[in-house]
Design a protein around this motif. Structure first.
Motif, PDB file in Angstrom:
ATOM      1  N   GLY A  50      77.025   5.943   4.158  1.00  7.93           N
ATOM      2  CA  GLY A  50      76.088   5.029   3.504  1.00  7.93           C
ATOM      3  C   GLY A  50      76.758   4.161   2.463  1.00  7.93           C
ATOM      4  O   GLY A  50      76.466   2.964   2.346  1.00  7.93           O
ATOM      5  N   SER A  51      77.680   4.736   1.705  1.00  6.33           N
ATOM      6  CA  SER A  51      78.369   3.926   0.706  1.00  6.33           C
ATOM      7  C   SER A  51      79.270   2.898   1.362  1.00  6.33           C
ATOM      8  O   SER A  51      79.404   1.772   0.876  1.00  6.33           O
ATOM      9  CB  SER A  51      79.173   4.827  -0.240  1.00  6.33           C
ATOM     10  OG  SER A  51      80.145   5.555   0.487  1.00  6.33           O
ATOM     11  N   ALA A  54      76.897   0.158   2.646  1.00  7.81           N
ATOM     12  CA  ALA A  54      76.381  -0.612   1.511  1.00  7.81           C
ATOM     13  C   ALA A  54      77.443  -1.548   0.951  1.00  7.81           C
ATOM     14  O   ALA A  54      77.147  -2.702   0.602  1.00  7.81           O
ATOM     15  CB  ALA A  54      75.879   0.340   0.426  1.00  7.81           C
ATOM     16  N   VAL A  57      77.740  -4.480   3.307  1.00  8.97           N
ATOM     17  CA  VAL A  57      76.609  -5.401   3.167  1.00  8.97           C
ATOM     18  C   VAL A  57      76.734  -6.221   1.889  1.00  8.97           C
ATOM     19  O   VAL A  57      76.502  -7.436   1.897  1.00  8.97           O
ATOM     20  CB  VAL A  57      75.279  -4.616   3.205  1.00  8.97           C
ATOM     21  CG1 VAL A  57      74.109  -5.475   2.765  1.00  8.97           C
ATOM     22  CG2 VAL A  57      75.041  -4.062   4.591  1.00  8.97           C
ATOM     23  N   LEU A  58      77.122  -5.600   0.793  1.00 12.79           N
ATOM     24  CA  LEU A  58      77.270  -6.341  -0.468  1.00 12.79           C
ATOM     25  C   LEU A  58      78.362  -7.399  -0.379  1.00 12.79           C
ATOM     26  O   LEU A  58      78.190  -8.532  -0.846  1.00 12.79           O
ATOM     27  CB  LEU A  58      77.571  -5.371  -1.610  1.00 12.79           C
ATOM     28  CG  LEU A  58      76.395  -4.557  -2.118  1.00 12.79           C
ATOM     29  CD1 LEU A  58      76.856  -3.558  -3.173  1.00 12.79           C
ATOM     30  CD2 LEU A  58      75.349  -5.473  -2.705  1.00 12.79           C
TER      31      LEU A  58
END
Length: 86
Positions: A50-51, A54, A57-58
């Motif tokens: 997940g990190s 994320a 995506v960022l």
């Protein structure tokens, strides 16, 4: 100092670093801490996967937001400029 003693010194130094590094790597937590609860596989997947997603995506959003106002030059003109001879 002879070459065999130099080689022996390097080998002892490398073995010492490997031994000390392996010993400290085996410790999960310091002996003064309370043992943590074991994490589940799902928790590990969410934490690391997940990190990573994320962060991807960022970075993509940042790239999209900063690239939307790029400068586009005007189209080239068809006028011919005549320069005087020197």
């Amino acid at each position: 100092m002879q070459t065999p003693s130099r080689v022996a010194f390097v080998l002892v130094a490398v073995a010492g670093v490997l031994f000390l590094g392996a010993g400290s790597a085996l410790a999960d937590t310091p002996s003064t801490w309370v043992d943590p609860e074991p994490t589940s596989t799902l928790h590990n997947l969410l934490l690391f996967g997940g990190s990573t997603i994320a962060l991807f995506v960022l970075i993509s959003l940042f790239g999209l937001l900063t690239a939307r106002n790029n400068y586009t030059p005007p189209p080239p003109s068809t006028d011919v400029e005549v320069h005087p001879d020197h």
